[in-house]
Scaffold this motif. Structure first.
Motif, PDB file in Angstrom:
ATOM      1  N   HIS A   1       5.296  12.047   5.159  1.00 48.00           N
ATOM      2  CA  HIS A   1       4.394  10.898   5.231  1.00 48.00           C
ATOM      3  C   HIS A   1       2.946  11.368   5.299  1.00 48.00           C
ATOM      4  CE1 HIS A   1       7.754   8.266   7.212  1.00 48.00           C
ATOM      5  NE2 HIS A   1       8.064   8.706   6.017  1.00 48.00           N
ATOM      6  N   ALA A   2       2.066  10.589   4.675  1.00 44.50           N
ATOM      7  CA  ALA A   2       0.624  10.833   4.798  1.00 44.50           C
ATOM      8  C   ALA A   2      -0.080   9.485   4.752  1.00 44.50           C
ATOM      9  CB  ALA A   2       0.123  11.733   3.681  1.00 44.50           C
TER      10      ALA A   2
ATOM     11  N   VAL B   1       7.669  12.391  -0.942  1.00 41.75           N
ATOM     12  CA  VAL B   1       6.461  12.164  -0.150  1.00 41.75           C
ATOM     13  C   VAL B   1       6.053  10.701  -0.272  1.00 41.75           C
ATOM     14  CG1 VAL B   1       4.830  12.751  -2.011  1.00 41.75           C
ATOM     15  CG2 VAL B   1       4.134  13.051   0.365  1.00 41.75           C
ATOM     16  N   LEU B   2       5.556  10.149   0.836  1.00 43.81           N
ATOM     17  CA  LEU B   2       5.064   8.776   0.897  1.00 43.81           C
ATOM     18  C   LEU B   2       3.613   8.798   1.338  1.00 43.81           C
ATOM     19  CD1 LEU B   2       5.216   5.615   1.198  1.00 43.81           C
ATOM     20  CD2 LEU B   2       6.099   6.001   3.491  1.00 43.81           C
ATOM     21  N   VAL B   3       2.737   8.218   0.537  1.00 43.79           N
ATOM     22  CA  VAL B   3       1.326   8.052   0.917  1.00 43.79           C
ATOM     23  C   VAL B   3       1.126   6.576   1.265  1.00 43.79           C
ATOM     24  CG1 VAL B   3      -1.065   8.375   0.232  1.00 43.79           C
ATOM     25  CG2 VAL B   3       0.689   9.880  -0.702  1.00 43.79           C
ATOM     26  N   GLN B   4       0.669   6.312   2.479  1.00 49.13           N
ATOM     27  CA  GLN B   4       0.467   4.938   2.926  1.00 49.13           C
ATOM     28  C   GLN B   4      -1.031   4.621   2.971  1.00 49.13           C
ATOM     29  OE1 GLN B   4       2.707   2.281   3.787  1.00 49.13           O
ATOM     30  NE2 GLN B   4       0.716   1.285   3.610  1.00 49.13           N
TER      31      GLN B   4
ATOM     32  N   GLY C   1       0.786  -1.228   0.000  1.00 46.38           N
ATOM     33  CA  GLY C   1       0.000   0.000   0.000  1.00 46.38           C
ATOM     34  C   GLY C   1       0.812   1.269   0.000  1.00 46.38           C
ATOM     35  N   GLN C   2       2.114   1.189  -0.264  1.00 51.39           N
ATOM     36  CA  GLN C   2       2.955   2.390  -0.261  1.00 51.39           C
ATOM     37  C   GLN C   2       2.945   3.048  -1.636  1.00 51.39           C
ATOM     38  OE1 GLN C   2       4.092  -0.746  -0.180  1.00 51.39           O
ATOM     39  NE2 GLN C   2       6.162  -0.970  -0.985  1.00 51.39           N
ATOM     40  N   VAL C   3       2.784   4.370  -1.663  1.00 47.40           N
ATOM     41  CA  VAL C   3       2.830   5.154  -2.898  1.00 47.40           C
ATOM     42  C   VAL C   3       3.885   6.235  -2.696  1.00 47.40           C
ATOM     43  CG1 VAL C   3       1.568   6.620  -4.507  1.00 47.40           C
ATOM     44  CG2 VAL C   3       0.378   4.748  -3.345  1.00 47.40           C
TER      45      VAL C   3
END
Length: 960
Positions: free
Chosen positions: A544-545, A581-584, A526-528
């Motif tokens: 991170h978000a 940036v990382l969207v989890q 699920g990491q973007v």
């Protein structure tokens, strides 16, 4: 009845189709699957590789490639080039010999099979009597010497493969000159090696497996010298001047033998066990290379201490006080040394070692201090970590291309600068018309950037996402670090590493914007990650978000893997693409769809639970949408849920059949005799079986139940600037298609550039379309007023596309697995549809818009849909009228992984995996065609050019 009549034949359109469409499989990129044999010609400077499936591939200078396939599909055991000729001989595991020639046709060279031959013994003789174990092409270019398991050596004439029985060298004739006590103690057994004397073509060296070696005089048909080894023989090698030869043995030793000019029988000069005194593995091949300074290179395969290093695949290079055991991560098939092949040269002076391992090709520079590896221009090990996804980008701008190459060159500082040593032939193919990138995502969390412009798939740059996360392995670990006194002096080489530190790192989706340099990659947990290109090393904090796709809905519990833990504080990144940036996603399920709009600075992502939109300029989550149906419990069970679903559906099918049988018996129980009941049950069984067998073939397009599993699975995401609310104003929009046949459309409000950081991006759901047949949506496309697909973000700004027509009405094309449907916008009323042939069980697997240009004129091109189905065929469908133009069979329908790996290009080409390590490239266009076109000229023939060019694969025939 008019609608059942076949439409009229349009000859103009048929001619145009011939100018636009043509299917060709053009070239195979990557490393051959399951290689089994290696050969090299110093005369042609060409290398040949054979595989277990019967393929043979020749490589020279970059772009010089040839391929042949044996009809038998048997394993290629040995490859031998005919000295001073454009010919080679292959030996298969069915004991057949095949003669191949490079011949010129239409201005280019082609590899053709000329003859085939199987050695047959006298009637009643055992198969071992003619089982070939060693092949020697003689320098006269007229005969082959074939050593067999029986110890006899047969002579066959070239090119006819006629057996010259009067010249057969029998084991009895050899034993006549060998001491009686040796003859009584052991027999000759099989022929292990045949080597021609480097200075006297009338003498050949014959090595037998039990250790006996003889020098045979071809003119007088007798033994002139014999050498008695005490260990089982593995291989032989002549020194350049012919005064000595070296034998290597099964106990990890090698022996140097002098050859006197008279008939004296000297003993061995020296017998060494390089890694003794403990028991060692066999040395299966050895080279002794002379140099100007008098210190030879001794290069051998194997010989490692059996107890501690018996599982290592090594080749050792010894040069005076320097010694290195190169440790390969997969089994060594064979190797050869490139050295001076001029007959007038006094010394060998080796320059490179070429090693064919089971999973990669490794070339070592022997001229440069430290013996570094050479970066190969082809035969890339695509599967150094398993490929999990692919993404193709056409027509890369020069500036971005140079920046990617610059980042990659900083990673290659440990490679040698020597030119590629295998440089035979001439590439006469035209230069690629544009720069193309193929990006591959891998199981270990890396993304590799390949130059896919021409015939050679060349690695430009490797990106790793591991540094963002905490894993069990430290990225600073160096596997090559050795203590000063470590023995044996092992050094790991090669890039093949099939082991992943954490399977959650695997890359599932990639999206690169070639105009802005933004890159988005999404993974298994699920990491973007959103990245931008930086020309220098940098250290910064990755923001991170979290995106909660379940939106705190009750009754759902994730049963799959946990999310990856991230590193705290600043992280140091190499030059290249650096994440900012990382969207989890929560739950941390596999990301199934990804879209990036670099002009609006937005990234959209979807999983099996829903989809979300993230503003990567403000680093803020815009919205999330949960697409789960109440029955989608399987979507919460992690990556094995498909298997569970299959088992569940099979179990339910058999239960239904069983219940039907029981109920039919109860209905008939009171009436009729037993035979009628039995006959009825038999008929039911037959009907049920027939229904199960024919179901995949006869299934019509029909409505699916909303309770089908994975209906919320988001299959596709698409950004478009179109008319969504009314026909007077267009606005940015996001479209999402799910596995349950639902299409969601969100109207976006993106602030203008001057207020972009001050005002938030807003989104509001404007449409929701439910397809009646509920088939999975695999593609969404908006056509402008000219029925042309909308351009990519920033494409118009870079003057590479016309501005879209915003005056006429737009159309929405929704592609599901079972049909294509066009809707008008903004009303979303159905306008046109095309159903696939349901009688064949046909389903859409991949779809893309491709531009096809005419091969006759540069003034005409058109956009069409290229469609890959689950049957492995490719269909080209016109836009906007959805007319089937042509259909080509491409991939076997049983090759599920090949179909899943297929990726189309923007100009009518495509790639798919034919093995874990090879891409097959194909073209649907007459204009855009990338295929090898090369020529091999006959160099000037000089005597003894063939010295030492034996492939050394004789052992494989016996050991397999």
């Amino acid at each position: 009845m008019r609608r059942f009549l076949r439409p009229g034949h349009d000859p103009v359109r048929e001619r145009l189709k011939r100018d636009l469409f043509q299917f060709n499989k053009t070239v195979e990129h990557g490393f051959p699957h399951q290689p089994s044999a290696l050969g090299y010609s110093p005369f042609l400077r060409l290398m040949a590789i054979g595989t277990r499936s019967g393929a043979i591939k020749l490589y020279g200078a970059p772009g010089v490639e040839f391929m042949g396939l044996h009809e038998e599909n048997n394993t290629v055991m040995q490859i031998h080039f005919i000295p001073d000729q454009c010919q080679l001989v292959t030996l298969l595991d069915d004991n057949s010999l095949h003669l191949w020639s490079l011949k010129q046709h239409s201005g280019a060279s082609e590899l053709r099979e000329e003859h085939r031959f199987t050695l047959k013994g006298p009637p009643g003789s055992p198969p071992s009597a003619t089982q070939i174990t060693a092949v020697l092409p003689h320098s006269s270019r007229e005969v082959l010497y074939l050593g067999t398991e029986s110890g006899n050596i047969f002579v066959v004439e070239l090119p006819t493969f006629t057996v010259l029985e009067d010249r057969t060298i029998t084991s009895e004739a050899v034993l006549q000159r060998v001491p009686e006590d040796y003859c009584n103690r052991r027999s000759c057994e099989l022929v292990e090696a045949l080597r021609e004397h480097p200075k006297n073509p009338d003498q050949i060296l014959i090595g037998y497996s039990r250790g006996l070696i003889v020098l045979w005089d071809l003119q007088n048909n007798k033994v002139t010298h014999h050498f008695l080894g005490s260990q089982q023989l593995e291989n032989l090698y002549w020194q350049r001047d012919g005064s000595k030869f070296i034998s290597c043995h099964c106990d990890g030793s090698y022996t140097q033998w002098p050859v006197s000019s008279d008939n004296r029988q000297p003993g061995p000069l020296e017998n060494l066990v390089p890694y003794g005194p403990f028991p060692c593995k066999a040395i299966s091949k050895i080279y002794w290379q002379t140099t100007k300074n008098g210190v030879p290179y001794i290069i051998f395969q194997g010989g490692m201490p059996r107890a501690s290093y018996g599982d290592r695949h090594s080749i050792s290079v010894v040069h005076g006080s320097q010694q290195t055991a190169f440790d390969f991560t997969s089994r060594v098939i064979d190797f050869f040394i490139i050295f001076s092949s001029e007959p007038t040269a006094e010394f060998d002076d080796p320059s490179a070692m070429v090693v064919l391992a089971e999973e990669e090709l490794v070339v070592i520079d022997l001229k440069t201090a430290g013996w570094p590896a050479v970066h190969p221009p082809y035969l890339a090990s695509l599967h150094c970590s398993a490929i999990t996804c692919s993404h193709h980008v056409s027509n890369i701008p020069l500036k971005l291309w140079e920046r990617i190459i610059s980042a990659g060159s900083k990673q290659n500082i440990h490679y040698s600068n020597m030119p590629w040593p295998i440089d035979g032939g001439t590439n006469i193919a035209p230069d690629p018309p544009q720069r193309d990138l193929l990006l591959t995502g891998h199981e270990d969390g890396t993304v590799r950037f390949w130059d896919a412009s021409g015939v050679c798939l060349h690695l430009l740059y490797k990106l790793s996402t591991v540094r963002v996360f905490l894993t069990d392995a430290d990225p600073n670990d160096n596997m090559n670090t050795l203590g000063e006194d470590e023995w044996p002096p092992l050094r790991k080489v090669g890039t093949f590493d099939p082991y992943s530190d954490d399977p959650r790192l695997g890359i599932q989706k990639i999206y690169l914007c070639k105009y802005s340099g933004y890159l988005a990659v999404a993974g298994t947990a699920g990491q973007v990650l959103v990245m931008e290109l930086n020309d220098e090393d940098a250290e910064h904090v990755v923001d991170h978000a979290e995106a909660d796709l379940l939106q705190d809905q009750e009754g759902y519990r994730w049963k799959g893997h946990e999310k990856l833990k991230t590193r705290d504080g600043a992280v140091r990144f190499e030059a290249g693409f650096q994440p900012f940036v990382l969207v989890q996603c929560q739950p941390p399920a596999v990301v199934t769809s990804l879209a990036l709009h670099s002009e609006w600075k937005l990234v959209a992502f979807g999983t099996s639970h829903g989809f979300g939109l993230f503003d990567h300029q403000q680093k803020r989550l815009v919205f999330v949408k949960c697409t789960l149906h109440p029955s989608d419990q399987l979507a919460l069970e992690g990556p094995l849920s498909r298997v569970k679903s299959l088992k569940k559906s099979l179990r339910q099918s058999f239960r239904r059949i069983r219940r039907s049988r029981v109920s039919s018996r109860k209905r008939r129980g009171g009436s009729g005799n037993a035979s009628e009941v039995q006959e009825a049950n038999a008929k039911f069984d037959q009907d049920a079986l027939q229904e199960m067998e024919l179901a995949p073939v006869q299934r019509k397009i029909e409505a699916r139940s909303a309770e089908d599993s994975f209906t919320g699975f988001v299959r596709t995401l698409y950004f478009a600037d179109t008319f969504l609310r009314d026909s007077s104003r267009h606005c940015p929009s996001l479209w999402a298609g799910t596995n349950g046949g639902t299409v969601y459309a969100f109207c976006l409000r993106v602030p203008p550039a001057e207020r972009r950081m001050d005002e938030p991006v807003r989104a509001e759901q404007a449409k929701e379309i439910q397809l009646m047949h509920r088939a999975p949506v695999v593609g969404i496309l908006v056509l402008d007023g000219r029925s042309t697909p909308l351009p990519e973000p920033l494409e118009v700004a870079h003057d590479l596309s016309k501005s879209p027509d915003m005056q006429g009405s737009h159309q929405l094309l929704v592609v599901s697995e079972e049909q294509f449907k066009v809707f008008t916008l903004p009303k979303v009323s159905s306008k046109l549809k095309l159903k696939l042939t349901a009688l064949e069980g046909c389903r859409v697997r991949k779809v893309t818009v491709a531009n096809f240009g005419s091969c006759k004129t540069d003034d005409y091109s058109e956009n069409d849909l290229a469609v890959l189905t689950n049957l492995g065929d490719i269909q080209i469908i016109s836009l906007p009228f959805l007319k089937l133009q042509i259909r080509y069979p491409c991939i076997r329908k049983e090759d599920v992984s090949g179909i899943a790996s297929c990726v189309f290009t923007k100009y009518g080409q495509g790639f798919y995996l034919i093995s874990p390590s090879e891409f097959e490239r194909f073209s649907l266009s007459t204009k855009w065609l990338v295929e090898p076109r090369c020529i091999v000229d006959m160099p000037e023939v000089t005597s003894n050019n063939h010295v030492h060019n034996k492939s050394g694969m004789e052992n494989a025939a016996r050991k397999s």
